[in-house]
Design an enzyme around this catalytic site. Sequence first.
Site, short mmCIF file in Angstrom:
data_model
loop_
_atom_site.label_atom_id
_atom_site.label_comp_id
_atom_site.label_asym_id
_atom_site.label_seq_id
_atom_site.Cartn_x
_atom_site.Cartn_y
_atom_site.Cartn_z
CE1 TYR A 1 -3.72 2.64 0.48
CE2 TYR A 1 -2.35 3.28 2.43
CZ TYR A 1 -3.38 3.39 1.44
OH TYR A 1 -4.48 4.50 1.62
CG ASP B 1 5.70 3.69 1.16
OD1 ASP B 1 5.98 4.11 2.17
OD2 ASP B 1 4.52 3.58 0.64
CE LYS C 1 1.56 4.24 8.34
NZ LYS C 1 -0.08 4.22 8.65
N1 PMP Z 1 2.69 4.06 2.61
C1 PMP Z 1 2.58 3.05 3.29
C2 PMP Z 1 3.55 1.87 3.24
C3 PMP Z 1 1.69 3.20 4.18
O1 PMP Z 1 1.59 2.03 5.17
C4 PMP Z 1 0.50 3.98 4.13
C5 PMP Z 1 -0.28 4.22 5.17
N2 PMP Z 1 -0.64 3.19 6.33
C6 PMP Z 1 0.98 5.13 3.39
C7 PMP Z 1 1.82 5.03 2.37
C8 PMP Z 1 -0.04 6.18 3.19
O2 PMP Z 1 0.09 7.19 4.44
P1 PMP Z 1 -1.16 7.94 4.73
O3 PMP Z 1 -2.33 7.33 5.41
O4 PMP Z 1 -0.35 9.10 5.75
O5 PMP Z 1 -1.84 8.89 3.39
#
Ligand code: PMP
Length: 431
Positions: free
Chosen positions: A150, A245, A273
């Site tokens: 994701y 990511d 995060k």
């Molecule tokens: N990349 C990863 C690996 C994630 O786990 C997440 C959210 N859990 C995101 C991007 C997106 O971040 P956000 O919810 O702050 O938009």
Amino acid sequence: MSVPTRTAGDRQEALRARAEDLFPGGVNSPVRAFRSVGRAPLILERGEGAYVWDADGRRLLDLIGSWGPAILGHGDPAVVEAVRASALNGFALGATHPLEVELGERIRAAMPSIERLRFTSSGTEAAMSAVRLARAASGRDLVVKFAGAYHGHSDGLLVEAGSGVATLAIPGSAGVPTEVAALTVVLPFNDPTALTLAFAEHAGRIAAVIVEPVVANVGVIPPEPGFLEHLRETTRADGAILIFDEVITGFRVGPGGAQARYGIRPDLTVLGKIIGGGLPVGAYGGRADLMGLIAPDGPVYQAGTLSGHPLTMAAGIATLDRLAPERYVALESLVGGLEERLVDAAAGAGREVAVTHVGSLLTVFFRRGAPIDAAEALTADRAAYGRFFGAMLDRGILLPPSQFEAWFLSFAHREAEIDAIADAAAVAFVA
Ligand code: PMP
């Protein structure tokens, strides 16, 4: 239709009804609806250390950890004080703030591949912007991602995209044009041959590979030895940009993120995060030549009214300043102990599970054997997880409400909490 939990009281029930009237699913992010575990959404209103309290005042041992940011536990006094002190100076002032410089320098010091960076307000924005930058820099259109990973909910990245999507069994999302999805090539994680073949088929057309170096959105799947190295070599040889990511793994699987843990230098990194200490945040950064293409230095446009928000920066700085390397070692060994006890508890209950963990991320997969990719992970028994989740909740332990979300442990989880989790699991595995 919501299913009331055994513990629901009047206030929570009333708030839930109002929330369901206001928000789709009663929530502002789908996983909070608890649907895949057959429960009603919890309304949580306080957190302290390893615990959260629901709207009826019931205390729960928390393993959601705000979905990643809460590595210090909830309401760490130093972070609270930093936010309070910053708030006294006003909120976003619409210009660069000293705290942005402070946090940016700390991130760069921890992750040397990030020569320059930019803050955003979410991980979604950061990943979307990194992909735009990679396309601009390479003059290519295709993006490779891995099934189950994701990277936020921007159109092109919302293809075979992990937990929320996997849990809801939606392939991608309605509303994403097929022309946009067609620019995303989805490969199995941990499959070097598939990667090599994709690069042979699309040679010179792949702008970027974006990867969660430890997959954490179909449950925790570590990279097999050599896979990330193969990814680095293949992208470099083709002139494609490698984007890590590290929204989850950054400052989570070690002080330098997955890139330090596995010794790989990506071209671009996406963060979120933990760097915001629990306030809304994202960031992307990497090679100085690439970041020089971002407006106003270059032609790639990307902006944000509240990007680099002083309260977020203050919380991020206070958080990173508390992440001494030896604390990660201690936490990882605590989580290793939890893994062993969960395996034993499952065996004692005659339940077949596989437990994976990297750093303070952990998943109990209700299947035989640890999965190496999303296809394997998705064979896990979700109904069994749902029963386990419910039995744990009844014993005061709040797990992520999905088989495919990682458990996030924190420095506030100590031996007493590990004991409580393992003891509850020994009973809950029988459920
Ligand atoms: N990349 C990863 C690996 C994630 O786990 C997440 C959210 N859990 C995101 C991007 C997106 O971040 P956000 O919810 O702050 O938009």
